[in-house]
Design an enzyme around this catalytic site. Structure first.
Site, short mmCIF file in Angstrom:
data_model
loop_
_atom_site.label_atom_id
_atom_site.label_comp_id
_atom_site.label_asym_id
_atom_site.label_seq_id
_atom_site.Cartn_x
_atom_site.Cartn_y
_atom_site.Cartn_z
N LYS A 94 38.18 75.79 -67.61
CA LYS A 94 38.78 74.64 -68.29
C LYS A 94 39.52 75.17 -69.51
O LYS A 94 38.97 75.20 -70.62
CB LYS A 94 37.69 73.63 -68.67
CG LYS A 94 38.14 72.18 -68.51
CD LYS A 94 36.98 71.23 -68.59
CE LYS A 94 37.44 69.79 -68.71
NZ LYS A 94 38.03 69.25 -67.49
N CYS A 95 40.73 75.65 -69.29
CA CYS A 95 41.51 76.23 -70.39
C CYS A 95 42.82 75.47 -70.55
O CYS A 95 43.38 74.96 -69.57
CB CYS A 95 41.75 77.72 -70.17
SG CYS A 95 42.66 78.13 -68.68
#
Ligand SMILES: *Cc1c(COP(=O)(O)O)cnc(C)c1O
Length: 366
Positions: free
Chosen positions: A205-206
Protein backbone atom coordinates in the site's frame (compact mmCIF):
# COMPACT_ATOMS: atom_id res chain seq x y z
CA UNK A 1 0.45 9.21 28.97
CA UNK A 2 -0.04 5.60 28.01
CA UNK A 3 2.70 3.02 28.09
CA UNK A 4 3.03 0.88 25.00
CA UNK A 5 4.78 -2.40 24.28
CA UNK A 6 8.18 -0.71 24.26
CA UNK A 7 8.36 0.52 27.86
CA UNK A 8 10.75 3.32 26.90
CA UNK A 9 8.44 4.86 24.31
CA UNK A 10 5.75 7.02 25.86
CA UNK A 11 3.55 9.47 24.04
CA UNK A 12 4.13 13.09 24.91
CA UNK A 13 0.95 15.16 24.74
CA UNK A 14 1.47 18.54 23.07
CA UNK A 15 -1.23 21.10 23.88
CA UNK A 16 -3.34 22.46 21.02
CA UNK A 17 -3.04 26.28 20.95
CA UNK A 18 -6.23 26.85 18.93
CA UNK A 19 -8.66 23.91 19.00
CA UNK A 20 -11.60 24.12 16.62
CA UNK A 21 -14.71 25.58 18.27
CA UNK A 22 -17.64 23.23 18.91
CA UNK A 23 -19.76 25.25 16.45
CA UNK A 24 -17.23 25.03 13.61
CA UNK A 25 -16.69 21.34 14.29
CA UNK A 26 -20.42 20.55 14.30
CA UNK A 27 -20.84 22.42 11.02
CA UNK A 28 -18.01 20.39 9.44
CA UNK A 29 -19.47 17.13 10.77
CA UNK A 30 -22.99 17.71 9.43
CA UNK A 31 -22.00 16.54 5.94
CA UNK A 32 -18.34 15.49 6.07
CA UNK A 33 -18.13 13.62 2.74
CA UNK A 34 -14.90 11.65 2.40
CA UNK A 35 -11.33 12.82 2.97
CA UNK A 36 -11.90 16.55 3.19
CA UNK A 37 -12.54 17.24 6.88
CA UNK A 38 -9.69 16.62 9.34
CA UNK A 39 -9.64 16.43 13.11
CA UNK A 40 -7.51 18.65 15.37
CA UNK A 41 -4.74 16.22 16.31
CA UNK A 42 -2.14 13.88 14.88
CA UNK A 43 0.42 11.35 16.05
CA UNK A 44 4.07 11.67 15.03
CA UNK A 45 6.83 9.16 15.79
CA UNK A 46 10.42 9.55 14.57
CA UNK A 47 12.80 6.85 13.40
CA UNK A 48 16.55 7.16 12.93
CA UNK A 49 19.03 4.50 11.97
CA UNK A 50 20.76 3.42 15.16
CA UNK A 51 18.06 4.82 17.46
CA UNK A 52 14.98 3.13 16.12
CA UNK A 53 11.53 4.59 16.94
CA UNK A 54 11.60 7.55 19.34
CA UNK A 55 9.83 10.78 20.30
CA UNK A 56 6.21 9.71 20.02
CA UNK A 57 3.85 12.67 20.27
CA UNK A 58 0.12 13.28 20.15
CA UNK A 59 -0.35 16.94 19.34
CA UNK A 60 -2.03 19.51 17.10
CA UNK A 61 -2.44 18.61 13.42
CA UNK A 62 -0.07 21.13 11.84
CA UNK A 63 2.00 21.24 8.62
CA UNK A 64 5.19 19.20 8.85
CA UNK A 65 8.52 20.73 7.96
CA UNK A 66 10.56 18.71 5.45
CA UNK A 67 13.93 19.39 3.94
CA UNK A 68 13.48 19.93 0.17
CA UNK A 69 15.90 17.02 -0.31
CA UNK A 70 13.77 14.65 1.82
CA UNK A 71 13.81 11.27 0.08
CA UNK A 72 10.02 10.92 0.03
CA UNK A 73 9.78 13.98 -2.24
CA UNK A 74 12.11 12.48 -4.84
CA UNK A 75 11.87 8.71 -4.73
CA UNK A 76 8.38 8.22 -3.27
CA UNK A 77 9.45 6.18 -0.27
CA UNK A 78 6.01 6.30 1.33
CA UNK A 79 3.44 3.77 2.60
CA UNK A 80 0.03 4.14 4.21
CA UNK A 81 -2.93 2.34 5.74
CA UNK A 82 -6.64 3.09 5.91
CA UNK A 83 -9.04 1.94 8.63
CA UNK A 84 -12.09 3.24 10.41
CA UNK A 85 -13.39 3.69 13.95
CA UNK A 86 -17.07 2.71 14.10
CA UNK A 87 -19.73 3.77 16.61
CA UNK A 88 -20.98 0.80 18.63
CA UNK A 89 -24.52 0.34 19.86
CA UNK A 90 -23.63 1.42 23.41
CA UNK A 91 -22.07 4.64 22.14
CA UNK A 92 -18.44 3.47 22.37
CA UNK A 93 -16.01 3.34 19.46
CA UNK A 94 -14.25 0.32 17.98
CA UNK A 95 -11.74 -0.53 15.26
CA UNK A 96 -12.17 -3.38 12.77
CA UNK A 97 -9.20 -5.79 12.51
CA UNK A 98 -6.51 -3.16 13.25
CA UNK A 99 -3.92 -5.92 13.76
CA UNK A 100 -4.39 -6.85 10.11
CA UNK A 101 -3.64 -3.25 9.12
CA UNK A 102 -0.57 -3.25 11.38
CA UNK A 103 0.71 -6.47 9.78
CA UNK A 104 0.06 -5.22 6.25
CA UNK A 105 1.79 -1.92 7.09
CA UNK A 106 4.94 -3.86 7.92
CA UNK A 107 4.68 -5.91 4.73
CA UNK A 108 4.46 -2.66 2.78
CA UNK A 109 7.39 -1.27 4.78
CA UNK A 110 9.50 -4.29 3.89
CA UNK A 111 8.80 -3.91 0.15
CA UNK A 112 9.64 -0.19 0.26
CA UNK A 113 12.84 -0.76 2.28
CA UNK A 114 11.43 1.05 5.32
CA UNK A 115 11.68 0.11 9.01
CA UNK A 116 9.04 -2.10 10.60
CA UNK A 117 6.79 -0.51 13.23
CA UNK A 118 5.88 -2.70 16.23
CA UNK A 119 2.18 -3.61 15.76
CA UNK A 120 1.46 -2.59 19.38
CA UNK A 121 2.83 0.88 18.60
CA UNK A 122 0.72 1.12 15.42
CA UNK A 123 -2.43 0.33 17.41
CA UNK A 124 -1.49 2.52 20.39
CA UNK A 125 -0.99 5.45 17.99
CA UNK A 126 -4.54 5.02 16.72
CA UNK A 127 -5.86 4.73 20.28
CA UNK A 128 -4.11 7.96 21.23
CA UNK A 129 -5.52 9.83 18.25
CA UNK A 130 -9.10 8.58 18.64
CA UNK A 131 -8.97 9.41 22.36
CA UNK A 132 -7.83 12.97 21.56
CA UNK A 133 -10.36 13.48 18.76
CA UNK A 134 -13.38 11.43 19.78
CA UNK A 135 -15.54 14.57 19.50
CA UNK A 136 -14.78 14.47 15.76
CA UNK A 137 -16.80 11.31 15.24
CA UNK A 138 -19.58 12.22 12.76
CA UNK A 139 -22.89 10.95 14.06
CA UNK A 140 -24.50 10.97 10.63
CA UNK A 141 -25.99 7.78 9.23
CA UNK A 142 -23.21 5.44 8.13
CA UNK A 143 -20.60 7.84 9.54
CA UNK A 144 -17.15 6.76 10.73
CA UNK A 145 -13.82 8.24 11.72
CA UNK A 146 -11.39 7.31 8.95
CA UNK A 147 -7.82 6.84 10.20
CA UNK A 148 -4.82 7.28 7.97
CA UNK A 149 -1.50 5.98 9.37
CA UNK A 150 1.45 6.61 7.03
CA UNK A 151 5.24 6.65 6.92
CA UNK A 152 7.57 8.88 4.91
CA UNK A 153 11.33 8.97 4.33
CA UNK A 154 12.55 12.27 5.73
CA UNK A 155 16.31 12.03 5.34
CA UNK A 156 17.82 14.81 3.20
CA UNK A 157 19.82 12.81 0.68
CA UNK A 158 19.58 12.55 -3.10
CA UNK A 159 21.52 9.32 -3.51
CA UNK A 160 19.36 6.34 -4.34
CA UNK A 161 19.27 4.01 -1.32
CA UNK A 162 16.89 3.42 1.59
CA UNK A 163 16.70 6.54 3.78
CA UNK A 164 18.11 6.59 7.30
CA UNK A 165 15.32 8.74 8.80
CA UNK A 166 11.55 8.34 8.76
CA UNK A 167 8.42 9.79 10.28
CA UNK A 168 5.30 7.77 11.10
CA UNK A 169 2.13 9.81 11.39
CA UNK A 170 -1.56 9.18 11.94
CA UNK A 171 -4.28 11.66 10.99
CA UNK A 172 -8.07 11.28 11.26
CA UNK A 173 -10.82 12.32 8.88
CA UNK A 174 -14.53 12.19 9.76
CA UNK A 175 -16.33 10.40 6.92
CA UNK A 176 -19.98 10.31 5.94
CA UNK A 177 -21.74 7.43 4.25
CA UNK A 178 -19.81 6.73 1.06
CA UNK A 179 -23.09 6.36 -0.81
CA UNK A 180 -25.94 8.16 0.88
CA UNK A 181 -28.94 6.00 -0.01
CA UNK A 182 -27.64 2.46 -0.25
CA UNK A 183 -24.96 1.51 -2.73
CA UNK A 184 -25.81 2.17 -6.36
CA UNK A 185 -24.12 -0.16 -8.85
CA UNK A 186 -21.04 1.41 -10.41
CA UNK A 187 -19.99 1.41 -14.02
CA UNK A 188 -16.37 0.47 -14.62
CA UNK A 189 -13.92 1.09 -17.44
CA UNK A 190 -11.40 -1.60 -18.45
CA UNK A 191 -8.10 0.23 -18.61
CA UNK A 192 -5.37 -0.31 -21.18
CA UNK A 193 -2.95 0.89 -18.51
CA UNK A 194 -1.69 -1.59 -15.95
CA UNK A 195 -1.49 -0.99 -12.20
CA UNK A 196 1.18 -3.48 -11.15
CA UNK A 197 3.56 -5.92 -12.80
CA UNK A 198 4.91 -9.20 -11.40
CA UNK A 199 7.77 -8.38 -9.05
CA UNK A 200 6.57 -4.79 -8.64
CA UNK A 201 4.86 -3.05 -5.72
CA UNK A 202 1.25 -4.05 -6.42
CA UNK A 203 0.84 -5.83 -3.07
CA UNK A 204 2.23 -2.87 -1.08
CA UNK A 205 0.00 0.00 0.00
CA UNK A 206 2.29 2.74 -1.29
CA UNK A 207 1.44 6.16 -2.67
CA UNK A 208 3.37 5.43 -5.85
CA UNK A 209 0.80 2.86 -6.96
CA UNK A 210 -1.88 5.50 -6.63
CA UNK A 211 0.10 8.14 -8.54
CA UNK A 212 0.25 5.69 -11.45
CA UNK A 213 -3.51 5.02 -11.27
CA UNK A 214 -4.63 8.65 -11.57
CA UNK A 215 -4.50 8.88 -15.38
CA UNK A 216 -6.44 5.61 -15.88
CA UNK A 217 -9.00 6.67 -13.24
CA UNK A 218 -9.38 10.11 -14.88
CA UNK A 219 -9.86 8.36 -18.23
CA UNK A 220 -12.65 6.24 -16.74
CA UNK A 221 -14.39 9.37 -15.42
CA UNK A 222 -13.95 11.21 -18.74
CA UNK A 223 -15.67 8.29 -20.49
CA UNK A 224 -18.59 8.48 -18.09
CA UNK A 225 -17.67 5.62 -15.76
CA UNK A 226 -17.16 5.57 -11.99
CA UNK A 227 -14.10 3.38 -11.57
CA UNK A 228 -11.30 1.75 -13.48
CA UNK A 229 -10.56 -2.01 -13.51
CA UNK A 230 -7.03 -3.19 -14.21
CA UNK A 231 -6.00 -6.33 -16.08
CA UNK A 232 -2.72 -8.17 -15.49
CA UNK A 233 0.43 -6.64 -16.94
CA UNK A 234 1.82 -9.75 -18.67
CA UNK A 235 -1.11 -10.98 -20.78
CA UNK A 236 -3.59 -8.14 -20.37
CA UNK A 237 -6.24 -10.78 -19.94
CA UNK A 238 -6.79 -11.58 -16.26
CA UNK A 239 -8.82 -9.30 -14.01
CA UNK A 240 -6.87 -7.87 -11.09
CA UNK A 241 -8.68 -5.16 -9.13
CA UNK A 242 -10.06 -1.63 -9.21
CA UNK A 243 -7.87 1.38 -8.36
CA UNK A 244 -8.46 0.87 -4.65
CA UNK A 245 -10.86 -2.07 -4.23
CA UNK A 246 -10.70 -5.85 -4.67
CA UNK A 247 -13.23 -7.75 -6.78
CA UNK A 248 -15.56 -10.73 -6.28
CA UNK A 249 -17.54 -12.59 -8.93
CA UNK A 250 -20.67 -14.50 -7.83
CA UNK A 251 -22.15 -17.34 -9.88
CA UNK A 252 -25.62 -18.80 -10.24
CA UNK A 253 -24.43 -22.06 -8.65
CA UNK A 254 -23.66 -20.18 -5.42
CA UNK A 255 -19.87 -20.12 -5.79
CA UNK A 256 -17.60 -17.07 -5.73
CA UNK A 257 -14.28 -16.26 -7.37
CA UNK A 258 -11.79 -13.57 -6.34
CA UNK A 259 -8.43 -13.04 -8.08
CA UNK A 260 -5.54 -14.73 -6.21
CA UNK A 261 -2.88 -12.79 -4.27
CA UNK A 262 0.06 -13.31 -6.60
CA UNK A 263 1.90 -10.13 -5.64
CA UNK A 264 0.23 -7.74 -8.08
CA UNK A 265 -2.98 -7.32 -6.06
CA UNK A 266 -3.41 -5.50 -2.76
CA UNK A 267 -4.38 -8.03 -0.05
CA UNK A 268 -7.54 -6.29 1.14
CA UNK A 269 -8.77 -6.86 4.68
CA UNK A 270 -12.35 -6.47 3.44
CA UNK A 271 -11.58 -9.10 0.76
CA UNK A 272 -10.36 -11.48 3.47
CA UNK A 273 -13.32 -10.78 5.78
CA UNK A 274 -15.83 -11.38 2.95
CA UNK A 275 -14.07 -14.64 2.11
CA UNK A 276 -14.45 -15.88 5.68
CA UNK A 277 -18.10 -14.80 5.96
CA UNK A 278 -19.03 -16.36 2.61
CA UNK A 279 -17.32 -19.65 3.46
CA UNK A 280 -19.12 -19.77 6.81
CA UNK A 281 -22.40 -19.43 4.92
CA UNK A 282 -21.42 -22.58 3.06
CA UNK A 283 -20.53 -20.78 -0.16
CA UNK A 284 -17.59 -22.06 -2.16
CA UNK A 285 -14.98 -19.30 -2.59
CA UNK A 286 -12.13 -19.89 -5.02
CA UNK A 287 -9.05 -17.68 -5.31
CA UNK A 288 -8.63 -18.17 -9.01
CA UNK A 289 -7.69 -16.23 -12.11
CA UNK A 290 -10.70 -14.96 -14.06
CA UNK A 291 -10.41 -13.40 -17.49
CA UNK A 292 -12.21 -10.44 -19.00
CA UNK A 293 -13.46 -12.68 -21.85
CA UNK A 294 -14.88 -15.19 -19.39
CA UNK A 295 -16.50 -12.40 -17.40
CA UNK A 296 -18.26 -11.10 -20.52
CA UNK A 297 -19.36 -14.62 -21.62
CA UNK A 298 -20.57 -15.59 -18.14
CA UNK A 299 -22.50 -12.33 -17.75
CA UNK A 300 -24.19 -13.00 -21.12
CA UNK A 301 -25.03 -16.65 -20.37
CA UNK A 302 -26.33 -15.92 -16.88
CA UNK A 303 -23.72 -18.19 -15.25
CA UNK A 304 -22.39 -15.05 -13.53
CA UNK A 305 -25.04 -13.24 -11.51
CA UNK A 306 -23.20 -10.58 -9.49
CA UNK A 307 -19.89 -8.74 -9.30
CA UNK A 308 -18.87 -6.52 -6.42
CA UNK A 309 -15.87 -4.49 -5.34
CA UNK A 310 -14.78 -4.29 -1.70
CA UNK A 311 -12.56 -2.09 0.46
CA UNK A 312 -12.61 -0.17 3.74
CA UNK A 313 -13.85 3.14 2.30
CA UNK A 314 -17.08 1.92 0.62
CA UNK A 315 -17.22 -1.60 2.20
CA UNK A 316 -18.97 -3.40 -0.68
CA UNK A 317 -19.92 -1.79 -3.99
CA UNK A 318 -21.90 -3.60 -6.72
CA UNK A 319 -20.56 -3.47 -10.28
CA UNK A 320 -23.42 -3.02 -12.76
CA UNK A 321 -21.78 -2.27 -16.08
CA UNK A 322 -18.37 -3.01 -17.61
CA UNK A 323 -17.04 -1.14 -20.61
CA UNK A 324 -13.81 -1.47 -22.57
CA UNK A 325 -12.52 -0.84 -26.07
CA UNK A 326 -14.31 -4.01 -27.27
CA UNK A 327 -17.71 -2.82 -26.09
CA UNK A 328 -19.74 -3.09 -22.93
CA UNK A 329 -21.81 -5.58 -20.98
CA UNK A 330 -24.16 -5.60 -18.01
CA UNK A 331 -23.72 -7.81 -14.93
CA UNK A 332 -26.89 -9.49 -13.67
CA UNK A 333 -29.72 -6.97 -13.39
CA UNK A 334 -27.26 -4.07 -13.63
CA UNK A 335 -28.17 -3.16 -10.03
CA UNK A 336 -27.12 -4.38 -6.56
CA UNK A 337 -27.46 -8.17 -6.31
CA UNK A 338 -28.82 -10.11 -3.35
CA UNK A 339 -25.60 -11.77 -2.29
CA UNK A 340 -23.74 -8.46 -2.55
CA UNK A 341 -26.28 -6.79 -0.28
CA UNK A 342 -26.37 -9.66 2.20
CA UNK A 343 -22.59 -9.89 2.61
CA UNK A 344 -22.36 -6.14 2.97
CA UNK A 345 -25.07 -6.09 5.63
CA UNK A 346 -23.37 -8.89 7.58
CA UNK A 347 -20.01 -7.14 7.53
CA UNK A 348 -21.41 -3.73 8.46
CA UNK A 349 -23.40 -5.28 11.35
CA UNK A 350 -20.20 -6.77 12.80
CA UNK A 351 -18.29 -3.50 12.37
CA UNK A 352 -21.01 -1.56 14.19
CA UNK A 353 -21.40 -4.09 16.98
CA UNK A 354 -24.93 -5.03 15.89
CA UNK A 355 -23.99 -8.66 15.20
CA UNK A 356 -21.91 -11.00 17.37
CA UNK A 357 -18.16 -10.70 16.73
CA UNK A 358 -17.38 -14.39 16.45
CA UNK A 359 -13.98 -13.83 14.85
CA UNK A 360 -12.49 -11.39 17.35
CA UNK A 361 -12.36 -8.74 14.60
CA UNK A 362 -13.68 -5.83 16.67
CA UNK A 363 -11.31 -3.95 18.99
CA UNK A 364 -13.05 -1.69 21.47
CA UNK A 365 -11.35 1.65 22.11
CA UNK A 366 -13.00 2.36 25.45
C1 LIG B 1 -6.46 -0.45 0.44
C2 LIG B 1 -6.69 -1.09 -0.88
C3 LIG B 1 -7.67 -2.08 -1.10
C4 LIG B 1 -8.66 -2.49 -0.05
O1 LIG B 1 -8.10 -2.95 1.13
P1 LIG B 1 -8.96 -2.97 2.48
O2 LIG B 1 -8.02 -3.49 3.49
O3 LIG B 1 -10.11 -3.87 2.23
O4 LIG B 1 -9.41 -1.57 2.72
C5 LIG B 1 -7.74 -2.67 -2.34
N1 LIG B 1 -6.93 -2.30 -3.35
C6 LIG B 1 -5.99 -1.33 -3.20
C7 LIG B 1 -5.13 -0.97 -4.34
C8 LIG B 1 -5.84 -0.70 -1.96
O5 LIG B 1 -4.92 0.25 -1.81
Amino acid sequence: MATIADPDLRFTSLPHPTPTSAEARDAALADPGFGKVFSDHMVVIEWDEGRGWHDATIGPRVPIALDPAAAVLHYAQEIFEGLKAYRQQDGGLALFRPSANAARFNQSAERLAMPALPPALFIESIRQLVAADRDWFPDVEGGSLYLRPFMIATEAFLGVRPAKQYKFLVIASPAGNYFKSGAPAVSIWVSEYTRAAPGGTGAAKCGGNYAASLVPQAEAIARGHDQVVFLDAAEHKWIEELGGMNLYFAFADGSLITPPLTGTILPGITRDSIMQLAREEGLEVREERYSLDQWRDDAASGRLVETFACGTAAVVTPVGKVCGRDGEFTVGSGGPGQLTQRLKARLVAIQRGEAADEHGWVMRLD
